[in-house]
Design an enzyme around this catalytic site. Structure first.
Site, short mmCIF file in Angstrom:
data_model
loop_
_atom_site.label_atom_id
_atom_site.label_comp_id
_atom_site.label_asym_id
_atom_site.label_seq_id
_atom_site.Cartn_x
_atom_site.Cartn_y
_atom_site.Cartn_z
CE LYS A 7 -43.86 16.64 -53.77
NZ LYS A 7 -42.98 17.21 -52.74
C1 E4P Z 1 -44.40 17.22 -49.52
O1 E4P Z 1 -43.90 16.48 -50.36
C2 E4P Z 1 -43.89 18.57 -49.21
O2 E4P Z 1 -42.54 18.65 -49.58
C3 E4P Z 1 -43.91 18.89 -47.74
O3 E4P Z 1 -44.38 17.82 -46.96
C4 E4P Z 1 -44.44 20.23 -47.41
O4 E4P Z 1 -44.34 20.41 -46.03
P1 E4P Z 1 -44.45 21.85 -45.32
O5 E4P Z 1 -45.89 22.20 -45.22
O6 E4P Z 1 -43.83 21.62 -43.99
O7 E4P Z 1 -43.67 22.80 -46.18
#
Ligand code: E4P
Length: 215
Positions: free
Chosen positions: A83
């Protein structure tokens, strides 16, 4: 449509995996921090629980550092997806790692043009954050529609991974728009299956059955 769980909580992952409906997991540094576990050990455990793409995020801010981290993460398990943040450095790293045949998930996407650039860099997944756009007064789901249109126009294979999902309406709209994947918190995963009429209907069936069979 594939469902990933957006968590680093092993108990939640275990429960969702037991349903047979879980296709993968996404983590991020904030989710990992909540567990108190060492990152590498945690990723190994998640890979043991789920046989699907497991996103593990780099924390370097320059491309050489991200590439180095990404290679190490990918070596942990064949299911690890690297990522990377949607920055110039992140896309440089994406290009190199994609060229090496490694899978990537470009995260923190907030505009259609960012998503276009990630596809050009060869990203396997693009993660548009719909909930965080809603938080600042924009409609996050519009972004998904725009990315769908752009990727279709040019035949990009990058999969749209709807992220920052907060509720069922996000998920339903994503499914109607034909998003490839949604990554969801465990609470939303459970909510997809629950309906009060299902519960009361089942209770009634079982009661009627018991009454009739006892008679
Ligand atoms: C995506 O991979 C992120 O981990 C995640 O969806 C972020 O979500 P949030 O805005 O609820 O922290």
């Amino acid at each position: 449509m594939k469902f990933f769980l957006d968590t680093a909580d092993l108990k939640e992952i275990e429960k969702a995996a037991a349903t047979g409906l879980l296709d993968g997991v996404t983590t991020n540094p904030s989710l990992v921090a909540k567990t108190g576990m060492k990152f590498e050990q945690l990723i190994v455990r998640i890979c043991e629980l789920v046989d699907g793409p497991i996103s593990a995020e780099v924390i370097s801010t320059n491309a050489p550092g991200m590439i180095d981290e990404g290679r190490k993460l990918a070596a942990i398990h064949k299911n690890v997806v690297i990522k990377l943040p949607l920055t110039q450095e992140g896309l440089k790293a994406c290009k190199t790692l994609s060229f090496e045949g490694k899978r990537t998930n470009v995260t923190l996407c907030f505009t259609p043009l960012q998503a276009l650039m990630a596809a050009k860099a060869g990203a396997t997944y693009i993660s548009p954050f719909v909930g965080r756009l809603d938080d600042i007064g924009q409609d996050g789901m519009d972004l998904i529609q725009d990315i769908r249109t752009i990727y279709k126009n040019y035949g990009y294979k990058t999969e749209i991974l709807v992220a920052s999902v907060r509720h069922l309406e996000h998920l339903l709209t994503a499914a109607k728009m034909g998003a490839d994947v949604a990554t969801i918190p465990y609470k939303v995963f459970e909510q997809t299956l629950a309906h009060p009429l299902t519960e009361s209907g089942l209770a009634r069936f079982l009661k009627d059955w018991e009454t009739s069979q006892k008679a």
